[in-house]
Design a protein around this motif. Structure first.
Motif, PDB file in Angstrom:
ATOM      1  N   GLY A  94       0.661  -1.155   0.079  1.00 15.43           N
ATOM      2  CA  GLY A  94      -0.098   0.020  -0.018  1.00 15.43           C
ATOM      3  C   GLY A  94       0.725   1.167  -0.114  1.00 15.43           C
ATOM      4  O   GLY A  94       0.724   2.186  -0.791  1.00 15.43           O
ATOM      5  N   GLN A  95       1.991   1.173   0.838  1.00 15.34           N
ATOM      6  CA  GLN A  95       2.766   2.605   0.980  1.00 15.34           C
ATOM      7  C   GLN A  95       3.535   2.500  -0.476  1.00 15.34           C
ATOM      8  O   GLN A  95       3.757   3.730  -0.731  1.00 15.34           O
ATOM      9  CB  GLN A  95       3.638   2.316   1.946  1.00 15.34           C
ATOM     10  CG  GLN A  95       3.039   2.167   3.289  1.00 15.34           C
ATOM     11  CD  GLN A  95       2.510   3.583   4.016  1.00 15.34           C
ATOM     12  OE1 GLN A  95       2.142   4.507   3.163  1.00 15.34           O
ATOM     13  NE2 GLN A  95       2.313   3.714   5.324  1.00 15.34           N
ATOM     14  N   PRO A 134       1.075 -13.185  -0.543  1.00 15.27           N
ATOM     15  CA  PRO A 134      -0.102 -13.872  -0.179  1.00 15.27           C
ATOM     16  C   PRO A 134      -1.342 -12.992   0.359  1.00 15.27           C
ATOM     17  O   PRO A 134      -2.265 -12.981   0.412  1.00 15.27           O
ATOM     18  CB  PRO A 134       0.398 -14.857   1.049  1.00 15.27           C
ATOM     19  CG  PRO A 134       1.741 -15.103   0.666  1.00 15.27           C
ATOM     20  CD  PRO A 134       2.391 -13.933  -0.109  1.00 15.27           C
ATOM     21  N   HIS A 135      -0.587 -11.779   1.307  1.00 16.47           N
ATOM     22  CA  HIS A 135      -1.566 -10.971   2.074  1.00 16.47           C
ATOM     23  C   HIS A 135      -2.274 -10.227   1.136  1.00 16.47           C
ATOM     24  O   HIS A 135      -3.484  -9.861   1.148  1.00 16.47           O
ATOM     25  CB  HIS A 135      -0.873 -10.387   3.014  1.00 16.47           C
ATOM     26  CG  HIS A 135       0.147  -9.160   2.395  1.00 16.47           C
ATOM     27  ND1 HIS A 135       1.306  -9.482   1.965  1.00 16.47           N
ATOM     28  CD2 HIS A 135      -0.108  -7.973   2.570  1.00 16.47           C
ATOM     29  CE1 HIS A 135       1.621  -8.198   1.759  1.00 16.47           C
ATOM     30  NE2 HIS A 135       1.041  -7.292   2.027  1.00 16.47           N
ATOM     31  N   VAL A 136      -1.641  -9.959  -0.119  1.00 13.24           N
ATOM     32  CA  VAL A 136      -2.223  -9.006  -1.173  1.00 13.24           C
ATOM     33  C   VAL A 136      -3.228  -9.869  -1.979  1.00 13.24           C
ATOM     34  O   VAL A 136      -4.464  -9.446  -2.064  1.00 13.24           O
ATOM     35  CB  VAL A 136      -1.277  -8.685  -2.213  1.00 13.24           C
ATOM     36  CG1 VAL A 136      -1.967  -7.901  -3.224  1.00 13.24           C
ATOM     37  CG2 VAL A 136      -0.460  -7.710  -1.437  1.00 13.24           C
ATOM     38  N   ALA A 137      -3.019 -11.051  -2.068  1.00 13.83           N
ATOM     39  CA  ALA A 137      -3.891 -11.948  -2.783  1.00 13.83           C
ATOM     40  C   ALA A 137      -5.017 -12.214  -2.051  1.00 13.83           C
ATOM     41  O   ALA A 137      -6.464 -12.246  -2.365  1.00 13.83           O
ATOM     42  CB  ALA A 137      -3.452 -13.466  -3.189  1.00 13.83           C
ATOM     43  N   LEU A 160     -15.188  -0.160  -0.322  1.00 18.32           N
ATOM     44  CA  LEU A 160     -15.135   0.286  -1.571  1.00 18.32           C
ATOM     45  C   LEU A 160     -13.879  -0.067  -2.465  1.00 18.32           C
ATOM     46  O   LEU A 160     -13.898  -0.373  -3.869  1.00 18.32           O
ATOM     47  CB  LEU A 160     -14.985   1.950  -1.895  1.00 18.32           C
ATOM     48  CG  LEU A 160     -16.407   2.493  -1.341  1.00 18.32           C
ATOM     49  CD1 LEU A 160     -16.207   4.146  -1.663  1.00 18.32           C
ATOM     50  CD2 LEU A 160     -17.649   2.186  -2.142  1.00 18.32           C
ATOM     51  N   ILE A 161     -12.698  -0.289  -1.974  1.00 19.98           N
ATOM     52  CA  ILE A 161     -11.550  -1.162  -2.361  1.00 19.98           C
ATOM     53  C   ILE A 161     -11.221  -2.139  -1.204  1.00 19.98           C
ATOM     54  O   ILE A 161     -11.689  -2.142  -0.138  1.00 19.98           O
ATOM     55  CB  ILE A 161     -10.461  -0.089  -2.399  1.00 19.98           C
ATOM     56  CG1 ILE A 161     -10.197   0.510  -1.070  1.00 19.98           C
ATOM     57  CG2 ILE A 161     -10.974   1.227  -3.469  1.00 19.98           C
ATOM     58  CD1 ILE A 161      -8.666   1.387  -1.310  1.00 19.98           C
ATOM     59  N   PRO A 162     -10.224  -2.951  -1.429  1.00 16.86           N
ATOM     60  CA  PRO A 162      -9.666  -4.090  -0.576  1.00 16.86           C
ATOM     61  C   PRO A 162      -9.256  -3.332   0.470  1.00 16.86           C
ATOM     62  O   PRO A 162      -8.573  -2.340   0.613  1.00 16.86           O
ATOM     63  CB  PRO A 162      -8.667  -4.844  -1.467  1.00 16.86           C
ATOM     64  CG  PRO A 162      -9.041  -4.603  -2.900  1.00 16.86           C
ATOM     65  CD  PRO A 162      -9.637  -3.216  -2.953  1.00 16.86           C
TER      66      PRO A 162
END
Length: 375
Positions: free
Chosen positions: A172-173, A214-217, A332-334
């Motif tokens: 994210g950053q 994995p955490h993004v998925a 609205l987003i992950p």
């Protein structure tokens, strides 16, 4: 309340009549709202970890004083001093980011924090505003005809920061840093072919992040198909908004917040919705919009390329961070663990945002005459 005569030539007097007091006032208001919301949101979290009910409130109140001092102190600096400060902060943040990766404490699968003198610091928070100013400085030098490979150097700095963020990991950053750089490149005069290439590259990076981390998925899958995955946090956040309705349940009267994880931090906007209602949330959004629009409007009257690029980068960072936090809270987003500027609990975030806002106030101060970007 501070008051200075218009003919006051002291450092503070000159600062008072040249700084954007409306912008400063909006930031102070956000800090006050943050303390109010921390007071009502944090007791359930504190009780769950068996500490004093006002543990987080006291820590947040304690950090507000140095944050305000940082905003005012940094906003007193001139353009040359801002660049020097950004360089020092950037180098220090990079060193601490490496140290955090090697020796930091792992929290929720990420090593983004390092302990210094009893304080837990997230160095990447300080790298963002420093990068915005440095990238603006380098690109301005290139734009003003200096024999400096501005694109290459700024790209190298961006890759360095993003690479360290990926190792933590903190995608994210990394997205925020890339957005800062891309916006500055666009203003500095990108060709349309490069714009298309950058957009395609960003999409490719997102796809790669999905398969590498994995955490993004997990977060994307949870967002696309909430029924098939654990969505407890976002379900509770949405329940809090529904419980608050238009006017809210009242300060301290929230029920859903009792079981809302990170209600004092990443999901504090949901607590605001439950206890103060839709209108209060709209008021908070309006303040963020005011800060962004006010900052950009000041730049419309400035011809200094360094000021325009650096300040735009700082505004983009502030706006994106607020947007990502509120949008993820509203599903609205992950979901993304990103604080709501000046409102969420967090010492590193508060001080880093104060640094960035102090830089923005310094850059947008009225100057008697248009100064060269070198001054």
């Amino acid at each position: 309340m501070m008051h200075f005569a218009r003919n006051d030539t002291s450092i503070l007097g000159n600062w008072w009549w040249t700084v954007d007091r409306w912008l400063l006032g909006a930031v102070v208001l956000l800090g006050a709202l943050g303390l109010l919301l921390t007071t009502t949101a944090s007791p359930p979290v504190a009780e769950r970890i068996n500490v004093d009910s006002f543990h987080f409130v006291k820590k947040q109140a304690f950090m507000l004083a140095p944050a305000l001092f940082t905003i005012i102190g940094v906003s007193l600096l001139n353009l040359k001093q801002i660049r020097r400060l950004a360089l020092v902060v950037f180098v220090g943040a990079l060193v601490l980011m490496v140290a955090a990766i090697l020796f930091g404490t792992e929290i929720k699968g990420a090593t983004r924090w390092i302990s210094l003198g009893g304080l837990t610091i997230q160095p990447s928070e300080f790298a963002k505003p420093a990068f915005a100013v440095l990238a603006g400085w380098i690109l301005a030098a290139r734009r003003m005809g200096e024999d400096v490979p501005g694109y290459a150097i700024s790209a190298a700095l961006c890759v360095l920061v993003v690479g360290l963020l990926a190792l933590q990991p903190d995608i994210g950053q990394a997205f925020v840093v890339c957005s800062i750089w891309f916006t500055q490149l666009f203003i500095a005069g990108l060709s349309m072919s490069f714009v298309i290439f950058a957009v395609l590259g960003g999409l490719a990076a997102l796809v790669a992040a999905y398969y590498i981390f994995p955490h993004v998925a997990t977060r994307i899958d949870r967002f696309l198909d909430p029924q098939a995955h654990d969505s407890y946090q976002i379900d509770k956040a949405m329940e809090a908004f529904q419980s608050g309705g238009i006017m809210g349940r009242g300060p301290g009267e929230g029920i859903v917040k009792q079981s809302l994880p990170d209600g004092h931090a990443d999901f504090i906007f949901a607590v605001a919705g439950e206890e103060f209602g839709l209108f209060a949330c709209m008021f908070i959004v309006a303040i963020f919009v005011f800060v962004v629009v006010r900052g950009l409007s000041r730049l419309l009257q400035d011809n200094d390329m360094f000021v325009v690029l650096a300040a735009t980068g700082l505004i983009v960072q502030f706006a994106l961070q607020a947007l990502v936090n509120m949008a993820s809270t509203l599903s609205l987003i992950p979901t993304k663990g990103m604080t709501l500027p000046f409102i969420s609990y967090g010492g590193s975030s508060l001080l880093a945002l104060a640094l960035g806002m102090g830089m923005l106030l310094a850059l947008t101060r009225r100057r008697p005459e248009i100064a060269s970007w070198r001054d």
